[in-house]
Design a protein around this motif. Structure first.
Motif, PDB file in Angstrom:
ATOM      1  N   GLY A 541      43.014  36.500  29.454  1.00  0.00           N
ATOM      2  CA  GLY A 541      43.147  37.809  30.057  1.00  0.00           C
ATOM      3  C   GLY A 541      44.510  37.954  30.718  1.00  0.00           C
ATOM      4  O   GLY A 541      45.388  37.094  30.575  1.00  0.00           O
ATOM      5  N   THR A 542      44.681  39.038  31.441  1.00  0.00           N
ATOM      6  CA  THR A 542      45.939  39.327  32.128  1.00  0.00           C
ATOM      7  C   THR A 542      45.653  39.601  33.592  1.00  0.00           C
ATOM      8  O   THR A 542      44.798  40.427  33.904  1.00  0.00           O
ATOM      9  CB  THR A 542      46.633  40.558  31.509  1.00  0.00           C
ATOM     10  OG1 THR A 542      46.887  40.296  30.117  1.00  0.00           O
ATOM     11  CG2 THR A 542      47.939  40.865  32.206  1.00  0.00           C
ATOM     12  N   SER A 543      46.368  38.908  34.466  1.00  0.00           N
ATOM     13  CA  SER A 543      46.200  39.113  35.905  1.00  0.00           C
ATOM     14  C   SER A 543      47.547  39.441  36.524  1.00  0.00           C
ATOM     15  O   SER A 543      48.499  38.654  36.406  1.00  0.00           O
ATOM     16  CB  SER A 543      45.606  37.861  36.561  1.00  0.00           C
ATOM     17  OG  SER A 543      44.276  37.649  36.143  1.00  0.00           O
ATOM     18  N   TRP A 549      42.618  41.730  43.833  1.00  0.00           N
ATOM     19  CA  TRP A 549      42.173  41.807  45.222  1.00  0.00           C
ATOM     20  C   TRP A 549      40.737  41.324  45.347  1.00  0.00           C
ATOM     21  O   TRP A 549      39.958  41.398  44.400  1.00  0.00           O
ATOM     22  CB  TRP A 549      42.286  43.245  45.744  1.00  0.00           C
ATOM     23  CG  TRP A 549      43.710  43.712  45.801  1.00  0.00           C
ATOM     24  CD1 TRP A 549      44.452  44.204  44.769  1.00  0.00           C
ATOM     25  CD2 TRP A 549      44.577  43.671  46.939  1.00  0.00           C
ATOM     26  NE1 TRP A 549      45.729  44.484  45.192  1.00  0.00           N
ATOM     27  CE2 TRP A 549      45.840  44.174  46.519  1.00  0.00           C
ATOM     28  CE3 TRP A 549      44.410  43.271  48.268  1.00  0.00           C
ATOM     29  CZ2 TRP A 549      46.924  44.276  47.386  1.00  0.00           C
ATOM     30  CZ3 TRP A 549      45.495  43.388  49.129  1.00  0.00           C
ATOM     31  CH2 TRP A 549      46.733  43.877  48.690  1.00  0.00           C
ATOM     32  N   ASP A 550      40.407  40.854  46.534  1.00  0.00           N
ATOM     33  CA  ASP A 550      39.063  40.365  46.810  1.00  0.00           C
ATOM     34  C   ASP A 550      38.705  40.740  48.240  1.00  0.00           C
ATOM     35  O   ASP A 550      39.268  40.187  49.196  1.00  0.00           O
ATOM     36  CB  ASP A 550      38.999  38.846  46.620  1.00  0.00           C
ATOM     37  CG  ASP A 550      37.602  38.285  46.889  1.00  0.00           C
ATOM     38  OD1 ASP A 550      36.625  39.052  46.803  1.00  0.00           O
ATOM     39  OD2 ASP A 550      37.501  37.081  47.183  1.00  0.00           O
ATOM     40  N   GLY A 551      37.795  41.704  48.373  1.00  0.00           N
ATOM     41  CA  GLY A 551      37.385  42.117  49.718  1.00  0.00           C
ATOM     42  C   GLY A 551      38.516  42.713  50.535  1.00  0.00           C
ATOM     43  O   GLY A 551      38.583  42.503  51.745  1.00  0.00           O
ATOM     44  N   PRO A 554      44.527  40.136  49.080  1.00  0.00           N
ATOM     45  CA  PRO A 554      45.006  39.589  47.805  1.00  0.00           C
ATOM     46  C   PRO A 554      44.164  38.385  47.392  1.00  0.00           C
ATOM     47  O   PRO A 554      43.781  37.552  48.229  1.00  0.00           O
ATOM     48  CB  PRO A 554      46.445  39.179  48.108  1.00  0.00           C
ATOM     49  CG  PRO A 554      46.843  40.034  49.274  1.00  0.00           C
ATOM     50  CD  PRO A 554      45.600  40.204  50.085  1.00  0.00           C
ATOM     51  N   LEU A 555      43.854  38.321  46.122  1.00  0.00           N
ATOM     52  CA  LEU A 555      43.043  37.224  45.612  1.00  0.00           C
ATOM     53  C   LEU A 555      43.743  35.893  45.873  1.00  0.00           C
ATOM     54  O   LEU A 555      44.950  35.754  45.630  1.00  0.00           O
ATOM     55  CB  LEU A 555      42.817  37.403  44.110  1.00  0.00           C
ATOM     56  CG  LEU A 555      41.867  36.417  43.425  1.00  0.00           C
ATOM     57  CD1 LEU A 555      40.440  36.624  43.910  1.00  0.00           C
ATOM     58  CD2 LEU A 555      41.945  36.584  41.908  1.00  0.00           C
ATOM     59  N   ALA A 556      42.993  34.931  46.392  1.00  0.00           N
ATOM     60  CA  ALA A 556      43.562  33.605  46.626  1.00  0.00           C
ATOM     61  C   ALA A 556      43.979  32.989  45.298  1.00  0.00           C
ATOM     62  O   ALA A 556      43.294  33.167  44.286  1.00  0.00           O
ATOM     63  CB  ALA A 556      42.530  32.713  47.317  1.00  0.00           C
ATOM     64  N   PRO A 557      45.092  32.279  45.265  1.00  0.00           N
ATOM     65  CA  PRO A 557      45.573  31.762  43.975  1.00  0.00           C
ATOM     66  C   PRO A 557      44.565  30.876  43.269  1.00  0.00           C
ATOM     67  O   PRO A 557      44.447  30.932  42.038  1.00  0.00           O
ATOM     68  CB  PRO A 557      46.850  31.000  44.352  1.00  0.00           C
ATOM     69  CG  PRO A 557      46.794  30.810  45.823  1.00  0.00           C
ATOM     70  CD  PRO A 557      45.999  31.939  46.358  1.00  0.00           C
TER      71      PRO A 557
END
Length: 704
Positions: A541-543, A549-551, A554-557
């Protein structure tokens, strides 16, 4: 407001996998209008003009299936034993056999399964069921059915695809990082105002040998129009099977060395005209192609050595009728204009006698356009070879556009496979709140199957040839596409679903044979199961950091997907330096693309940047957005902490470019795809300056 569809119309739409409702990007349930559904079903060849016509079309669904002896196409995975329905006059014996790709033969086994017979067009038809062997090899095979008392045989395509596309050895055990670039932006001293395959080779060898990069992802190199004006967007090509000759490096042609002095001088004179275009503030493709074509015509007219001619002849044989049709279309556009829909009626189909007569009368022009594609194949192969010799484990990764230009070669040559009166686009989302219309006719799912997916296969093979991978733009289009009836706004479309098992399976098969990785651009509104299916089949996939984002944070690596290409930015956003300055907000406000006040939009983006800065600080990384170069490096270092198999760095971020290369949702309002590379101060940046700069080397240290 258009009324909702009747229950009968909605039922017919469901049978053809046309959505009558959907959930938008804000989680709101939305019903599709009767007007949109009627237009989409009409484009699929259905008569929905009255209640009686709708009722008849509902009955036709099963009749179409039972009129066929064999299904339009059978696509299965390796190890599967699919059951295939075979329709025959009631009581007749039928024998089904598999003709393998290598010429071998296998028998299918009839299954003891009773299905009631039906009356079809006044004849009683029965259905027999056959199971295919589970040990069939991967590949493109044929099913043959011989029916007792019926002359001839029925034949259909059978495709056996991998259960899963395994990662190539270059990715199996460790991450690979690489560069992302738009080739036409890579101007060098040898460019004709547009970066070419020689420039790409220089960037790739620099990246591999001096930065330690393993790949370079490029924009779609698909062919544009053969005559001006040439479409600027690489995502709106005339065909996806062939390549744009504007990317040829004239000076790399072997024939140059054998030109006589007078011809060589004329080529040099034309080249000087092309090189002068490198100083332009925007990319002028028409002028660039005019100069390059003049040089190429001189080289072509000089002829080839016997061994080179044999190689060209072999290429023409391999590419077959598809190459002939494309070259003919190019010649026809010179004689009759770019829009084939405005040509004389007798020229609007590639298989017409008038087209054959035109081709015979213009043999030299058609041959020239075939020759250009042979040159491109040769130079693409050389670019990939040089990239890998310089240390890249994957080399060049090509991009596959979603669709084609409505007046282009594919629209003419594959007319029966495309829906008319429909444009492909995207529903409204956070970054394109009015929706998008890409002005591309979509595949008709039914016709694609009836053609045995051959046009799709041939297109994939060209893009995958001599490459380390393929990025599929808007990969969700292999699951469902947003169809926009012409005359309606982008937000008034609806989703049409495709046979994703077939489309993804064939993609995996062709990538497996090429030894390539597949990256799906799965941004925007995505069905949850689609990402699970991609993971199951081994497709990355592509990120994008700005989108993950999470909650509210920024999404933790460490929470990024392993099977993904992670990057800070993408071509639909400004380079990161521009993003930090809110260039995208100012541009969308200027162009009238916002659906909420600019102050509110800017505040939301500043909050996002602040949240990213906090996330960087928590990892001990420099986190001051005002120190742009350092902050950009920190964002890439943040992604380097993730398990993502691939990590991409945009060339624009290496040099501090601030200008967006594309603003989705616009056409002529912004110079999309026409801006060369520039530095922080807006001055033009050449490829030579990139390869001699220290910034790329500093950033590369964090990514190895």
């Amino acid at each position: 407001m258009s009324p909702s569809p009747s229950p009968e119309l909605a039922d017919l739409a469901a049978s053809y996998r046309v959505a009558t409702d959907y959930w938008d990007w804000q989680g709101r349930h939305t019903e599709v209008s009767q007007e949109s559904i009627t237009a989409v079903l009409t484009a699929l060849g259905l008569d929905v003009s009255s209640p009686d016509a709708i009722a008849n079309e509902r009955e036709e669904i099963w009749r179409k299936e039972w009129r066929r002896t064999l299904p339009a196409c059978v696509v299965a995975r390796e190890g599967w034993t699919p059951w295939v329905p075979v329709h025959v006059p009631h009581g007749r014996h039928v024998h089904v056999e598999i003709e393998l790709e290598d010429g071998g033969r296998r028998a299918a086994t009839q299954v003891d399964r009773w299905v009631p017979s039906r009356i079809v067009d006044g004849q009683e038809i029965g259905e027999a069921t056959f199971a295919l062997p589970g040990d069939l090899p991967l590949g493109w095979h044929r099913l043959h059915a011989v029916v007792e008392g019926v002359e001839g045989e029925a034949v259909t395509t059978l495709v056996v695809t991998p259960q899963r596309l395994e990662l190539p050895p270059a990715l199996a055990h460790r991450r690979a990082w690489g560069l992302m670039t738009q080739v036409y932006q890579l101007r060098s001293a040898f460019s004709y105002g547009v970066g070419d395959l020689g420039d790409l080779a220089d960037l790739a060898t620099f990246g591999g040998a001096e930065l330690g990069a393993d790949w370079v992802l490029v924009n779609p190199l698909h062919a544009a129009q053969a005559t001006p004006p040439m479409e600027a967007s690489p995502y709106l090509p005339t065909t996806r099977r062939f390549v744009n000759p504007i990317y040829i490096r004239v000076e790399d042609l072997p024939e140059i060395a054998y030109l006589d002095a007078a011809t060589r001088a004329r080529v040099a004179e034309v080249a000087a005209t092309g090189h002068a275009l490198n100083d332009g503030a925007t990319i002028d493709r028409a002028a660039s192609w005019a100069a390059k074509r003049a040089a190429l015509e001189l080289v072509y007219a000089a002829g080839r050595s016997p061994r080179r001619q044999r190689a060209f002849d072999g290429f023409c044989v391999r590419e077959g009728q598809g190459l002939v049709d494309f070259a003919t279309w190019c010649a026809l556009t010179e004689a009759h204009g770019q829009s084939w829909r405005e040509w004389p009626e007798e020229l609007r189909r590639p298989d017409s006698p008038a087209v054959a007569q035109f081709r015979d009368a213009n043999e030299a022009a058609v041959d020239f356009f075939r020759w250009l594609q042979w040159v491109l194949e040769d130079q693409l192969a050389a670019t990939q070879r040089l990239a890998k010799e310089a240390g890249m484990r994957l080399g060049v990764i090509h991009d596959l556009a979603v669709g084609v230009h409505p007046d282009g070669a594919d629209s003419w040559g594959l007319a029966d496979a495309l829906a008319r009166g429909i444009d492909v686009g995207a529903p409204p989302d956070q970054f394109n709140q009015l929706g998008q219309n890409w002005s591309q006719p979509p595949w008709r799912p039914d016709r694609l199957a009836e053609l045995g997916y051959a046009p799709y296969r041939d297109m994939l093979r060209t893009v995958l040839r001599d490459s380390g991978g393929i990025r599929v733009d808007h990969v969700i289009g292999l699951f469902r596409l947003w169809w926009v009836p012409q005359g309606l706004s982008a937000k008034e479309g609806t989703y049409v679903s495709y046979d994703h098992e077939a489309l993804i399976g064939i993609l995996c098969l062709e990538a497996h044979r090429a030894g390539a990785v597949v990256i799906g651009e799965d941004l925007g509104v995505v069905q949850p199961f689609a990402r699970d299916f991609m993971k199951e089949r081994g497709i990355l996939g592509t990120s994008i950091l700005w989108f993950e984002w999470d909650g509210g944070l920024p999404l933790a690596p460490e929470d990024y997907r392993e099977l993904c290409l992670a990057s800070v930015t993408t071509h639909d956003l400004p380079p990161t330096a521009g993003y930090l300055e809110l260039a995208h907000v100012a541009l969308r406000e200027e162009l009238g693309l916002l659906t909420r006040p600019v102050e509110q939009e800017a505040a939301a983006e500043r909050a996002a940047i602040a949240a990213v800065a906090e996330a960087l600080a928590r990892r001990g990384l420099p986190a001051d957005p005002n120190e742009v170069a350092e902050f950009v490096a920190s964002m890439h270092r943040y992604l380097a902490l993730s398990p993502a198999k691939m990590l991409g760095v945009a060339v624009t971020d290496l040099i501090g470019d601030r200008r967006a290369i594309n603003q989705p949702g616009t056409d002529k309002e912004y110079p999309n795809w026409c801006l060369p590379l520039s530095g922080p101060d807006g001055s033009l940046v050449t490829l030579e300056e990139i390869t001699s700069a220290s910034a790329p080397r500093r950033l590369a240290r964090y990514l190895a």
